[in-house]
Write a protein that holds these residues in place. Sequence first.
Motif, PDB file in Angstrom:
ATOM      1  N   VAL A   1       0.825  -1.213   0.000  1.00  0.00           N
ATOM      2  CA  VAL A   1       0.000   0.000   0.000  1.00  0.00           C
ATOM      3  C   VAL A   1       0.865   1.273   0.000  1.00  0.00           C
ATOM      4  O   VAL A   1       0.538   2.265  -0.648  1.00  0.00           O
ATOM      5  CB  VAL A   1      -0.986  -0.039   1.208  1.00  0.00           C
ATOM      6  CG1 VAL A   1      -0.247  -0.112   2.522  1.00  0.00           C
ATOM      7  CG2 VAL A   1      -1.928   1.131   1.207  1.00  0.00           C
ATOM      8  N   LEU A   2       1.995   1.219   0.696  1.00  0.00           N
ATOM      9  CA  LEU A   2       2.848   2.417   0.788  1.00  0.00           C
ATOM     10  C   LEU A   2       3.419   2.788  -0.582  1.00  0.00           C
ATOM     11  O   LEU A   2       3.598   3.962  -0.883  1.00  0.00           O
ATOM     12  CB  LEU A   2       3.989   2.144   1.782  1.00  0.00           C
ATOM     13  CG  LEU A   2       4.855   3.332   2.170  1.00  0.00           C
ATOM     14  CD1 LEU A   2       4.062   4.381   2.926  1.00  0.00           C
ATOM     15  CD2 LEU A   2       6.032   2.874   3.031  1.00  0.00           C
TER      16      LEU A   2
ATOM     17  N   HIS B   1      -1.592   8.839   1.837  1.00  0.00           N
ATOM     18  CA  HIS B   1      -0.809   7.803   2.528  1.00  0.00           C
ATOM     19  C   HIS B   1      -0.703   8.053   4.037  1.00  0.00           C
ATOM     20  O   HIS B   1       0.049   7.363   4.721  1.00  0.00           O
ATOM     21  CB  HIS B   1       0.605   7.717   1.942  1.00  0.00           C
ATOM     22  CG  HIS B   1       0.636   7.182   0.540  1.00  0.00           C
ATOM     23  ND1 HIS B   1       0.673   5.839   0.261  1.00  0.00           N
ATOM     24  CD2 HIS B   1       0.610   7.820  -0.649  1.00  0.00           C
ATOM     25  CE1 HIS B   1       0.687   5.664  -1.050  1.00  0.00           C
ATOM     26  NE2 HIS B   1       0.647   6.852  -1.631  1.00  0.00           N
TER      27      HIS B   1
ATOM     28  N   GLY C   1      -2.409   3.780  11.083  1.00  0.00           N
ATOM     29  CA  GLY C   1      -2.244   3.195  12.417  1.00  0.00           C
ATOM     30  C   GLY C   1      -2.042   4.256  13.490  1.00  0.00           C
ATOM     31  O   GLY C   1      -1.711   3.921  14.636  1.00  0.00           O
TER      32      GLY C   1
ATOM     33  N   GLU D   1      -1.224   3.124  22.241  1.00  0.00           N
ATOM     34  CA  GLU D   1      -0.130   2.298  22.808  1.00  0.00           C
ATOM     35  C   GLU D   1       0.880   3.167  23.560  1.00  0.00           C
ATOM     36  O   GLU D   1       1.295   2.843  24.668  1.00  0.00           O
ATOM     37  CB  GLU D   1       0.670   1.635  21.674  1.00  0.00           C
ATOM     38  CG  GLU D   1       0.100   0.397  21.115  1.00  0.00           C
ATOM     39  CD  GLU D   1       0.985  -0.126  19.973  1.00  0.00           C
ATOM     40  OE1 GLU D   1       2.137  -0.499  20.221  1.00  0.00           O
ATOM     41  OE2 GLU D   1       0.507  -0.155  18.830  1.00  0.00           O
ATOM     42  N   ILE D   2       1.268   4.253  22.912  1.00  0.00           N
ATOM     43  CA  ILE D   2       2.350   5.073  23.475  1.00  0.00           C
ATOM     44  C   ILE D   2       1.879   5.747  24.771  1.00  0.00           C
ATOM     45  O   ILE D   2       2.591   5.767  25.785  1.00  0.00           O
ATOM     46  CB  ILE D   2       2.802   6.140  22.438  1.00  0.00           C
ATOM     47  CG1 ILE D   2       3.295   5.452  21.169  1.00  0.00           C
ATOM     48  CG2 ILE D   2       3.890   7.039  23.027  1.00  0.00           C
ATOM     49  CD1 ILE D   2       3.256   6.331  19.929  1.00  0.00           C
TER      50      ILE D   2
HETATM   51  C1  HEM Z   1       4.348   6.434  16.292  1.00  0.00           C
HETATM   52  C2  HEM Z   1       4.064   5.468  15.435  1.00  0.00           C
HETATM   53  C3  HEM Z   1       3.936   5.653  13.949  1.00  0.00           C
HETATM   54  C4  HEM Z   1       4.421   6.663  13.152  1.00  0.00           C
HETATM   55  C5  HEM Z   1       5.247   7.878  13.555  1.00  0.00           C
HETATM   56  C6  HEM Z   1       4.018   6.356  11.789  1.00  0.00           C
HETATM   57  C7  HEM Z   1       4.310   7.160  10.698  1.00  0.00           C
HETATM   58  C8  HEM Z   1       3.925   6.870   9.395  1.00  0.00           C
HETATM   59  C9  HEM Z   1       4.277   7.657   8.244  1.00  0.00           C
HETATM   60  C10 HEM Z   1       5.123   8.922   8.279  1.00  0.00           C
HETATM   61  C11 HEM Z   1       3.718   7.055   7.160  1.00  0.00           C
HETATM   62  C12 HEM Z   1       3.876   7.476   5.697  1.00  0.00           C
HETATM   63  C13 HEM Z   1       2.960   8.575   5.318  1.00  0.00           C
HETATM   64  C14 HEM Z   1       3.316   9.176   3.989  1.00  0.00           C
HETATM   65  O1  HEM Z   1       4.175   8.686   3.246  1.00  0.00           O
HETATM   66  O2  HEM Z   1       2.708  10.199   3.703  1.00  0.00           O
HETATM   67  C15 HEM Z   1       3.026   5.884   7.623  1.00  0.00           C
HETATM   68  C16 HEM Z   1       2.334   5.012   6.804  1.00  0.00           C
HETATM   69  C17 HEM Z   1       1.797   3.830   7.231  1.00  0.00           C
HETATM   70  N1  HEM Z   1       1.705   3.377   8.543  1.00  0.00           N
HETATM   71 FE1  HEM Z   1       2.359   4.340  10.177  1.00  0.00          FE
HETATM   72  N2  HEM Z   1       3.297   5.192  11.793  1.00  0.00           N
HETATM   73  C18 HEM Z   1       3.221   4.729  13.093  1.00  0.00           C
HETATM   74  C19 HEM Z   1       2.548   3.596  13.540  1.00  0.00           C
HETATM   75  C20 HEM Z   1       1.856   2.718  12.731  1.00  0.00           C
HETATM   76  C21 HEM Z   1       1.113   1.566  13.189  1.00  0.00           C
HETATM   77  C22 HEM Z   1       0.944   1.159  14.667  1.00  0.00           C
HETATM   78  C23 HEM Z   1       0.631   0.918  12.085  1.00  0.00           C
HETATM   79  C24 HEM Z   1      -0.192  -0.338  11.973  1.00  0.00           C
HETATM   80  C25 HEM Z   1      -0.502  -1.137  12.939  1.00  0.00           C
HETATM   81  C26 HEM Z   1       1.053   1.692  10.930  1.00  0.00           C
HETATM   82  C27 HEM Z   1       0.763   1.361   9.621  1.00  0.00           C
HETATM   83  C28 HEM Z   1       1.083   2.148   8.531  1.00  0.00           C
HETATM   84  C29 HEM Z   1       0.741   1.787   7.145  1.00  0.00           C
HETATM   85  C30 HEM Z   1       0.017   0.509   6.702  1.00  0.00           C
HETATM   86  C31 HEM Z   1       1.182   2.850   6.330  1.00  0.00           C
HETATM   87  C32 HEM Z   1       1.047   2.971   4.814  1.00  0.00           C
HETATM   88  C33 HEM Z   1      -0.229   3.767   4.494  1.00  0.00           C
HETATM   89  C34 HEM Z   1      -0.418   4.102   3.027  1.00  0.00           C
HETATM   90  O3  HEM Z   1       0.549   4.090   2.273  1.00  0.00           O
HETATM   91  O4  HEM Z   1      -1.566   4.406   2.647  1.00  0.00           O
HETATM   92  N3  HEM Z   1       1.790   2.774  11.366  1.00  0.00           N
HETATM   93  N4  HEM Z   1       3.151   5.787   8.995  1.00  0.00           N
END
Ligand code: HEM
Length: 409
Positions: A91-92, A355, A359, A366-367
Amino acid sequence: MPGGGCPYLRGATAAQTNGQEGQSLRALGPAPVVELTGGVLARAVVDPAPAERLSAGPHVSRDAARHWPGYREGTRSVDGVIAQWISTHNVLNSYGDEHRELRAPIAAALTRRRVESMTPVIESIVQDVLDGLEGTGAEQNIDLVQSFALPIPHEVITRLLGVPAEYLPAFSAAVAGLFDTSAGAAELARSMGAVLALLDQLVASAREYPGDNLVGDLVRAADASECPLSDAELLDQLMLIIFAGTETTAQAIGTLLVHLLSYPDQLALVTSGQVPMEDALTESLRLRPPVASVPLRFAVRQFQDARSGEEFGEGEPILVHIAGADLNRERYEDPERFDVRRGGSRSLAFGYGPHVCPGAALAAREIVIAVTRFLERHPGARLALAPELLEQTPSFISNGYTSIAVELG
Ligand code: HEM
């Protein structure tokens, strides 16, 4: 200098944080060309407003296989960390309709309802990890990263995916192995093989009886879709969720504790209830976002960002520099100060646009639980080293500390 005179993006070093490196690039303009590892040249977007516009707009894609011409045609080779980030099909790294199709079931599986149903599970995981620290002498140091911050998201992801009790120890150990930075290539490959084999079993049994968990939701959505995902594609999404949800959350737990333990006045505002822990988290994520930048985006066509006047050529790589943007002086007064009373000001820590992190709500829950319960159990805890002496993760992507020595007091 490499890259024909443009700066090389080093990431955090003993001398500077990722945020400071991003801010020093700002002097070169809102989107200067930087060289990344492997000789990749990219436009680093270090101002928050253009970073948001570019993250949101349809003229920018995360799909290298479609929108990075040399890579698409196989004339440019990419290795190392950039290759790891752009080469997986998930997905990313998808764009447009395909992204929407892949994202919908993940977002649907990470709703408020799921966060609420996970809350008692998170509480019990945190209590167990804290119980494991009992018996550590008051004068003894623990490494907060290994003993507290990492085990919590590891366990939460395991339960979120719905790993059955009999596989829990093996799965948790294998997932922990993926994040073991001291492991050699062979050990990492073994951990990866074990995780994939267990995920394969989870998907196979969810195809028969999809449970009320993330794997069950993904399988149900995949089966209902007009173009159902293969097992291999489902595994790619699950691996991304494990990677995206674990180290980020661990970095955020560690960094929030470092910030609070470094500033007793700010800690007192939170522990006295004057400022919610959620606001302290938002401020900590702004000041040191766990993801300093996410490689890589590409201009779908040649365009000009009207407000900044910056021009981007078709296929040009773009790196949104989250850590730099979150220290922007025009958006944040005295940006390097940790101030829990900023009132939860928005930052780019969870990304922006299509994107944006699905989560985020789960991670925040959690935090907040982890840090709140830690401080209740160990009100006398203190950092064994001054924060500026802590070793930072040597990366321009992952942003935090490699270890945090703490006396539990
Ligand atoms: C403090 C914790 C977290 C931070 C700082 C964080 C940060 C991010 C960032 C910066 C992105 C990319 C956004 C972009 O490119 O515009 C992202 C995407 C994503 N994150 Fe997190 N995340 C965290 C926790 C989580 C958790 C707990 C999950 C799942 C259980 C998760 C699942 C995902 C997924 C699946 C994507 C891809 C979404 C997409 O491309 O549509 N993240 N996250």
